[in-house]
Design a protein around this motif. Structure first.
Motif, PDB file in Angstrom:
ATOM      1  N   TYR A 101      28.115  39.507  35.301  1.00  0.00           N
ATOM      2  CA  TYR A 101      27.779  40.247  34.090  1.00  0.00           C
ATOM      3  C   TYR A 101      27.938  39.373  32.838  1.00  0.00           C
ATOM      4  N   GLY A 102      26.956  39.455  31.954  1.00  0.00           N
ATOM      5  CA  GLY A 102      27.069  38.849  30.644  1.00  0.00           C
ATOM      6  C   GLY A 102      26.662  37.399  30.544  1.00  0.00           C
ATOM      7  N   VAL A 103      26.338  36.779  31.672  1.00  0.00           N
ATOM      8  CA  VAL A 103      25.901  35.379  31.640  1.00  0.00           C
ATOM      9  C   VAL A 103      24.652  35.241  32.495  1.00  0.00           C
ATOM     10  N   GLU A 104      23.995  34.126  32.372  1.00  0.00           N
ATOM     11  CA  GLU A 104      22.792  33.856  33.161  1.00  0.00           C
ATOM     12  C   GLU A 104      23.023  32.653  34.066  1.00  0.00           C
ATOM     13  N   GLY A 105      22.233  32.608  35.132  1.00  0.00           N
ATOM     14  CA  GLY A 105      22.252  31.441  36.005  1.00  0.00           C
ATOM     15  C   GLY A 105      23.442  31.347  36.928  1.00  0.00           C
ATOM     16  N   MET A 144      32.160  43.670  42.947  1.00  0.00           N
ATOM     17  CA  MET A 144      30.837  44.185  42.637  1.00  0.00           C
ATOM     18  C   MET A 144      30.963  45.657  42.243  1.00  0.00           C
ATOM     19  N   GLY A 145      30.248  46.051  41.185  1.00  0.00           N
ATOM     20  CA  GLY A 145      30.303  47.448  40.809  1.00  0.00           C
ATOM     21  C   GLY A 145      29.663  47.719  39.470  1.00  0.00           C
ATOM     22  N   LEU A 146      29.885  48.919  38.989  1.00  0.00           N
ATOM     23  CA  LEU A 146      29.265  49.395  37.752  1.00  0.00           C
ATOM     24  C   LEU A 146      30.291  49.717  36.668  1.00  0.00           C
ATOM     25  N   ASP A 147      31.585  49.646  36.983  1.00  0.00           N
ATOM     26  CA  ASP A 147      32.594  50.021  35.998  1.00  0.00           C
ATOM     27  C   ASP A 147      33.043  48.808  35.186  1.00  0.00           C
ATOM     28  N   ASP A 148      33.959  49.036  34.246  1.00  0.00           N
ATOM     29  CA  ASP A 148      34.376  47.988  33.316  1.00  0.00           C
ATOM     30  C   ASP A 148      35.157  46.865  34.001  1.00  0.00           C
ATOM     31  N   MET A 149      35.693  47.109  35.185  1.00  0.00           N
ATOM     32  CA  MET A 149      36.446  46.077  35.897  1.00  0.00           C
ATOM     33  C   MET A 149      35.579  45.306  36.887  1.00  0.00           C
ATOM     34  N   SER A 150      34.290  45.609  36.922  1.00  0.00           N
ATOM     35  CA  SER A 150      33.394  44.889  37.822  1.00  0.00           C
ATOM     36  C   SER A 150      32.994  43.550  37.217  1.00  0.00           C
ATOM     37  N   VAL A 151      32.778  42.578  38.095  1.00  0.00           N
ATOM     38  CA  VAL A 151      32.444  41.211  37.675  1.00  0.00           C
ATOM     39  C   VAL A 151      30.986  40.883  37.991  1.00  0.00           C
ATOM     40  N   VAL A 152      30.467  41.420  39.101  1.00  0.00           N
ATOM     41  CA  VAL A 152      29.072  41.182  39.459  1.00  0.00           C
ATOM     42  C   VAL A 152      28.370  42.504  39.686  1.00  0.00           C
ATOM     43  N   ASP A 153      27.036  42.472  39.529  1.00  0.00           N
ATOM     44  CA  ASP A 153      26.231  43.664  39.783  1.00  0.00           C
ATOM     45  C   ASP A 153      25.796  43.696  41.244  1.00  0.00           C
ATOM     46  N   GLY A 154      24.938  44.639  41.583  1.00  0.00           N
ATOM     47  CA  GLY A 154      24.510  44.811  42.964  1.00  0.00           C
ATOM     48  C   GLY A 154      23.691  43.676  43.522  1.00  0.00           C
ATOM     49  N   SER A 155      23.218  42.769  42.677  1.00  0.00           N
ATOM     50  CA  SER A 155      22.501  41.580  43.141  1.00  0.00           C
ATOM     51  C   SER A 155      23.394  40.338  43.069  1.00  0.00           C
ATOM     52  N   LEU A 156      24.692  40.547  42.815  1.00  0.00           N
ATOM     53  CA  LEU A 156      25.730  39.505  42.797  1.00  0.00           C
ATOM     54  C   LEU A 156      25.655  38.594  41.578  1.00  0.00           C
ATOM     55  N   LYS A 157      24.909  39.005  40.549  1.00  0.00           N
ATOM     56  CA  LYS A 157      24.860  38.253  39.285  1.00  0.00           C
ATOM     57  C   LYS A 157      26.068  38.612  38.432  1.00  0.00           C
ATOM     58  N   LEU A 201      36.128  30.623  37.462  1.00  0.00           N
ATOM     59  CA  LEU A 201      35.567  31.492  36.424  1.00  0.00           C
ATOM     60  C   LEU A 201      36.434  31.464  35.169  1.00  0.00           C
ATOM     61  N   MET A 202      37.727  31.683  35.335  1.00  0.00           N
ATOM     62  CA  MET A 202      38.610  31.745  34.175  1.00  0.00           C
ATOM     63  C   MET A 202      38.710  30.399  33.463  1.00  0.00           C
ATOM     64  N   GLN A 203      38.812  29.326  34.224  1.00  0.00           N
ATOM     65  CA  GLN A 203      38.918  28.009  33.596  1.00  0.00           C
ATOM     66  C   GLN A 203      37.611  27.578  32.945  1.00  0.00           C
ATOM     67  N   SER A 204      36.523  28.302  33.249  1.00  0.00           N
ATOM     68  CA  SER A 204      35.224  28.040  32.620  1.00  0.00           C
ATOM     69  C   SER A 204      34.915  28.990  31.480  1.00  0.00           C
ATOM     70  N   GLY A 205      35.842  29.917  31.189  1.00  0.00           N
ATOM     71  CA  GLY A 205      35.639  30.816  30.054  1.00  0.00           C
ATOM     72  C   GLY A 205      35.181  32.210  30.394  1.00  0.00           C
ATOM     73  N   ILE A 206      35.221  32.600  31.676  1.00  0.00           N
ATOM     74  CA  ILE A 206      34.835  33.953  32.098  1.00  0.00           C
ATOM     75  C   ILE A 206      36.067  34.653  32.646  1.00  0.00           C
ATOM     76  N   GLY A 207      36.484  35.726  31.998  1.00  0.00           N
ATOM     77  CA  GLY A 207      37.644  36.439  32.494  1.00  0.00           C
ATOM     78  C   GLY A 207      38.319  37.244  31.413  1.00  0.00           C
ATOM     79  N   PRO A 208      39.549  37.694  31.672  1.00  0.00           N
ATOM     80  CA  PRO A 208      40.268  38.500  30.677  1.00  0.00           C
ATOM     81  C   PRO A 208      40.602  37.659  29.447  1.00  0.00           C
ATOM     82  N   GLU A 209      40.271  38.171  28.279  1.00  0.00           N
ATOM     83  CA  GLU A 209      40.492  37.419  27.038  1.00  0.00           C
ATOM     84  C   GLU A 209      41.942  36.962  26.893  1.00  0.00           C
ATOM     85  N   ALA A 210      42.878  37.845  27.195  1.00  0.00           N
ATOM     86  CA  ALA A 210      44.289  37.515  27.011  1.00  0.00           C
ATOM     87  C   ALA A 210      44.716  36.372  27.926  1.00  0.00           C
ATOM     88  N   GLU A 211      44.232  36.397  29.167  1.00  0.00           N
ATOM     89  CA  GLU A 211      44.594  35.331  30.116  1.00  0.00           C
ATOM     90  C   GLU A 211      44.020  33.994  29.674  1.00  0.00           C
TER      91      GLU A 211
END
Length: 529
Positions: free
Chosen positions: A487-491, A472-485, A283-293
């Motif tokens: 957040y913020g990207v498609e596919g 999985m979760g609903l807070d700001d530190m969650s990465v996937v929603d309840g359907s395992l998608k 994820l991080m090496q593909s551009g998904i993750g903490p901006e600073a990292e």
């Protein structure tokens, strides 16, 4: 913007793939990935690619239950280690993880542990999705299991793909453990996967994925029977490098295969099932993750998600070793009995997770204290440690190893719980149930105070249950929603232990099967499959 492979690397067609174009690409043939690929490939109109960094699973060390320790440190192991930990006397403990078809389910101790009722209630609450509730998950387990044990039609399945059976003819030390538990007031059950995990806990003979004396990994249960189908391609010795983008939609993956870069595309979705270390790494090496990292390694940010790599959790345990009166046989890979218990009856979840092993297993640091030639080990484990760790990057390339700061025992409550666990094991081992079988307690023995704390820090080892790094979760530190998608990207979905909001009570293989099944349920609903 799509990421383009280095022009100096050739990209020939895969020699065992008829195409580079699929409906779904599943990255990782471990427990959850095998479930997703096998279930999706059951539909002949769906083209599925399953990618595995490791090789074939057809080895005696995998298939013969008693040989599982020989996989550790082999080519079937990622051979991860944590960074030096000041809370463990600066030890860097091994964090083994499966790298073969079947992943952890091909190199683990074969224990089927479904989690506590309240683990699943927590997942439902965290995700806002009742499909993760205990009653919903019970139905998944019923369709998954081919259970051979004491009948329990309310909780167990009989015709699913996963063969689950109580350890047959358990060794005397396993039977004695259950009697010792009863002698100190801990109830025993026919199985650790029924009523026992709806209350305070108890002790039971393990359920195992051993069929006719052979390991039945989750890959063998879900994917192997479908090998040869025209709609399923399985690539081994192929490592996912990064996701391929079209805008903010994932449209495929770049992989390294036979030293060359290849690209595969997905019409519908990519599913990451690479585990709690490699999933956040990709994820991080593909551009998904903490901006600073990402910025630290010059990786363009596609989606800022600060929870990627955070919240690392694992079960930690501490060996208490007892000497036999005379040598004993080892049965079913050596782990036939387990105990879960809540030290306080008001707890929602057990805090103690003890796994019996029928041979002595000291840590390297404690081996010099005197280990019997013949003996057994009770691993006194923390079911829900409060310590948290982090997975981060050492660089932007596929060859750059992840950095795992496990944080074991960094929370002071975990050390206190570890000492309580050791004392419970010592009480168990002193019971009359072991008379004639056990000569004495070898380790830790009569240690107390600072000496016992030092023993615990040197004894700490992992149960190999790394999880929660893309929760999985609903807070700001969650990465996937309840359907395992994601957040913020498609596919893109994630289906592995990294999505757990918190680690489950017990071994994580069976919960990872549920995670795979839930991913398939959501995918089928989304595409009308």
């Amino acid at each position: 913007m799509a990421q383009t492979p280095n022009a100096s690397i050739r990209r020939p067609l895969a020699d065992d793939a008829s195409d580079t174009h699929f409906d779904f690409i599943v990255c990782g043939a471990g427990t959850s990935g095998s479930v997703v690929a096998g279930r999706l490939a059951a539909n002949p109109d769906v083209r599925v690619l399953l990618i595995e960094a490791g090789g074939d699973d057809d080895h005696p060390e995998v298939m013969e239950p008693g040989q599982w320790p020989l996989n550790l440190g082999s080519e079937r192991d990622w051979n991860f280690s944590g960074t030096p930990n000041p809370h463990l006397n600066n030890r860097s403990i091994p964090l083994n993880m499966g790298r073969t078809l079947g992943g952890g389910s091909s190199i683990n101790v074969m224990v089927w542990a479904r989690g506590h009722q309240n683990d699943w209630e927590d997942f439902a609450l965290a995700s806002g999705n009742e499909a993760w509730s205990y009653q919903s998950v019970l139905k998944i387990y019923q369709r998954v299991e081919d259970y051979w044990g004491a009948p329990d039609p309310l909780r167990r399945g009989e015709s699913g793909p996963v063969h689950v059976a109580s350890a047959e003819r358990p060794q005397p030390v396993a039977v004695a453990l259950l009697e010792a538990a009863r002698q100190i007031g801990i109830p025993t059950f026919d199985s650790p996967n029924g009523a026992m995990m709806e209350g305070r806990g108890g002790a039971a003979i393990n359920d195992l994925i051993v069929k006719q004396g052979r390991r039945q990994s989750i890959y063998r249960a879900y994917v192997h029977p479908r090998r040869g189908q025209a709609n399923l391609t399985v690539l081994t010795d192929t490592q996912v490098s990064r996701l391929v983008w079209s805008g903010k939609r994932v449209v495929g993956v770049d992989v390294v295969r036979q030293g060359r870069l290849e690209r595969f595309t997905a019409d519908r979705e990519v599913i990451l099932s690479l585990g709690a270390v490699n999933t956040p790494k990709v994820l991080m090496q593909s551009g998904i993750g903490p901006e600073a990292e990402l910025a630290r390694h010059g990786i363009p940010v596609i989606q800022h998600l600060p929870g990627v790599g955070a919240n690392h959790q694992d079960h930690v345990s501490f060996a208490a070793i007892f000497e036999y009166e005379r040598p004993q046989e080892v049965g079913h890979g050596g782990s036939e009995a387990t105990l879960y218990w809540s030290s306080d009856s008001t707890m929602r979840l057990p805090d103690m997770f003890h796994c019996q092993v029928e041979f002595p297993v000291p840590s390297a640091e404690n081996a010099s204290l005197g280990v019997p030639e013949h003996g057994w080990t009770m691993f006194a484990g923390l079911a829900h440690p409060k310590s948290r760790g982090q997975v981060s990057l050492s660089g932007p390339e596929v060859t750059d190893a992840p950095i795992i700061q496990a944080g074991t025992l960094s929370h002071p409550d975990d050390l206190r719980c570890a000492l309580d666990n050791i004392r419970l094991v010592q009480a168990l081992g002193a019971q009359d149930a072991f008379k004639g079988l056990v000569k004495r307690e070898s380790l830790p023995g009569q240690l107390s105070g600072a000496a016992l704390e030092n023993y615990v820090r040197n004894a700490a080892v992992t149960y190999w249950h790394q999880s929660c790094t893309a929760k999985m979760g609903l807070d700001d530190m969650s990465v996937v929603d309840g359907s395992l998608k994601v957040y913020g990207v498609e596919g893109l979905r994630i289906a592995d232990a990294s999505v757990m909001p918190h680690i489950t009570s017990g071994n994580t293989m069976a919960p990872c099967v549920v995670i795979g099944e839930r991913a398939v349920d959501e995918i089928r609903a989304a595409y009308g499959l």
